[in-house]
Design a protein around this motif. Structure first.
Motif, PDB file in Angstrom:
ATOM      1  N   CYS A 200       0.824  -1.219   0.000  1.00  0.00           N
ATOM      2  CA  CYS A 200       0.000   0.000   0.000  1.00  0.00           C
ATOM      3  C   CYS A 200       0.854   1.264   0.000  1.00  0.00           C
ATOM      4  O   CYS A 200       0.603   2.177  -0.801  1.00  0.00           O
ATOM      5  N   PRO A 201       1.877   1.357   0.856  1.00  0.00           N
ATOM      6  CA  PRO A 201       2.745   2.540   0.800  1.00  0.00           C
ATOM      7  C   PRO A 201       3.516   2.636  -0.518  1.00  0.00           C
ATOM      8  O   PRO A 201       3.669   3.728  -1.079  1.00  0.00           O
ATOM      9  N   GLU A 202       4.000   1.508  -1.021  1.00  0.00           N
ATOM     10  CA  GLU A 202       4.770   1.525  -2.263  1.00  0.00           C
ATOM     11  C   GLU A 202       3.938   2.036  -3.439  1.00  0.00           C
ATOM     12  O   GLU A 202       4.442   2.755  -4.305  1.00  0.00           O
TER      13      GLU A 202
ATOM     14  N   SER B 288       1.104   3.799  -3.070  1.00  0.00           N
ATOM     15  CA  SER B 288       0.312   4.963  -2.639  1.00  0.00           C
ATOM     16  C   SER B 288      -1.185   4.675  -2.691  1.00  0.00           C
ATOM     17  O   SER B 288      -1.986   5.473  -3.208  1.00  0.00           O
TER      18      SER B 288
ATOM     19  N   ALA C  58      -4.299   4.784  -0.927  1.00  0.00           N
ATOM     20  CA  ALA C  58      -4.807   5.494   0.242  1.00  0.00           C
ATOM     21  C   ALA C  58      -5.818   4.682   1.033  1.00  0.00           C
ATOM     22  O   ALA C  58      -5.996   4.890   2.235  1.00  0.00           O
TER      23      ALA C  58
ATOM     24  N   TYR D 240      -5.240  -3.855  -0.523  1.00  0.00           N
ATOM     25  CA  TYR D 240      -4.470  -4.388  -1.643  1.00  0.00           C
ATOM     26  C   TYR D 240      -4.964  -5.807  -1.866  1.00  0.00           C
ATOM     27  O   TYR D 240      -4.734  -6.696  -1.053  1.00  0.00           O
TER      28      TYR D 240
ATOM     29  N   LEU E  31      -3.835  -0.518  -8.579  1.00  0.00           N
ATOM     30  CA  LEU E  31      -3.735   0.916  -8.868  1.00  0.00           C
ATOM     31  C   LEU E  31      -4.941   1.420  -9.651  1.00  0.00           C
ATOM     32  O   LEU E  31      -5.508   2.468  -9.346  1.00  0.00           O
TER      33      LEU E  31
ATOM     34  N   GLU F 264      -8.616   0.532  -7.506  1.00  0.00           N
ATOM     35  CA  GLU F 264      -8.677   0.727  -6.056  1.00  0.00           C
ATOM     36  C   GLU F 264     -10.075   1.137  -5.591  1.00  0.00           C
ATOM     37  O   GLU F 264     -10.551   0.680  -4.547  1.00  0.00           O
TER      38      GLU F 264
END
Length: 335
Positions: free
Chosen positions: A166-168, A170, A172, A176, A219, A222
């Motif tokens: 999720c951080p990689e 982005s 929000a 995932y 991506l 989402e």
């Protein structure tokens, strides 16, 4: 995406069997994307699906780069006496040459993102399954599921994957999902030009993805995915757990997804869930095909541990010696 381009992707289409009743019946459409290497796994998945859903009608859609004749024969043996349809689709060679090739992932991972375009005139919904999945329950609730406003349904990946990816990416939402189970709303997929959007992201960022198709799906979709309970994609990585690990499999589990490098058809993949898989494997036309033996030194080490827990001590020591020779002296087999 140009419909002619999509149509030309398919070199050959073959209806392998159609024994569905003539009367109008709800039919559940299931899709796989495999090569000959994963045909065995797909066969076990299909068998388990049929065994645990005896009153459901299925149309199985298999997308590949071509299946061997012996695989087709085994599939026909597997479904003998069942009321179902099975269609094979062979992609033209070279269709996916320009797609990113990342790590151990074969380009068959991209087959799934074209499935809705190819099936658009025949189905409104289709369930895509990875070939390392085992069905142990009823999928009937999915057939009646309403998700008209979502492009697809999927299941969140495990906490570790979400915490990393999720951080990689982005994301929000903090969600995932795993792409091994996708329940696709075909009309909405088309309306929203989903395949074209996925290809755009893959062309722009694919070389940086850990899991190319899965990262792209997350991506792009989402905010367009309905997340289902984990019982529809219970993720289990055999190699990430100790040999004697006994997972607490929820009683309502429907689909087990064996992620990671080690599969239940590998000799070094022993454990309760691998044993469960074997109970199905041994009832398929692949039953006479032996499980894969270790080739790399890490596989040999794991198998030595497996044999030790099985109290096959002399065999364990033999494989431990092979492991040492292969790791430190590169004797005879691949690292």
């Amino acid at each position: 995406m140009d419909s002619k381009v999509v149509t030309n992707m398919i070199e050959h289409q073959e209806m392998l069997i159609d024994t569905l009743p003539a009367a109008s019946q709800p039919v559940c459409h299931i899709a796989f994307g495999v090569d000959n290497q994963y045909a065995r796994g797909m066969g076990v998945t299909l068998f388990s699906l049929l065994e645990n859903n005896p009153d459901s009608y299925f149309h199985i859609h298999i997308f590949s780069n071509g299946l061997a004749d012996d695989v087709k024969k085994k599939l026909l043996t597997l479904v003998a006496g069942r009321a179902l349809a099975m269609t094979l689709y062979k992609y033209h060679s070279g269709c996916f040459d320009d797609m990113p090739c990342i790590g151990r992932y074969a380009k068959t991972i991209y087959y799934r993102i074209f499935i809705p375009l190819i099936l658009k005139d025949r189905v409104s919904r289709v369930i895509y399954l990875d070939a390392d999945t085992l069905c142990i329950g009823s999928i009937n609730p999915l057939i009646d599921l309403s998700f008209d406003n979502y492009t697809l349904c999927a299941v969140n990946d495990n906490k570790r994957a979400r915490a990393t990816l999720c951080p990689e990416l982005s994301l929000a939402s903090g969600n995932y999902f795993n792409s091994g189970f996708l329940y696709i709303n075909v009309p909405l997929w088309l309306e929203r030009n989903t395949t074209a959007r996925l290809l755009k992201v893959l062309n722009e960022k694919g070389d940086y993805f850990r899991f190319p198709d899965q990262d792209a799906l997350n991506l792009v979709l989402e905010k367009e995915v309905l997340l289902l309970p984990k019982k529809y994609n219970y993720i289990y990585d055999i190699i990430a757990n100790k040999v004697n690990h006994r997972p607490k499999l929820p009683a309502d589990t429907v689909l087990i997804h064996y992620t990671g490098k080690c599969k239940p058809w590998h000799l070094w993949g022993s454990g309760p869930l691998a044993d469960l898989y074997s109970t199905y494997y041994l009832r398929t036309p692949w039953q006479s095909e032996p499980l894969d033996i270790p080739v790399k030194h890490k596989e040999m080490k794991r198998y030595a541990y497996v044999l030790w827990f099985q109290k096959r001590y002399s065999d364990s020591l033999m494989w431990l010696i092979r492991y040492i020779k292969n790791k430190y002296f590169h004797a005879g087999t691949a690292k």
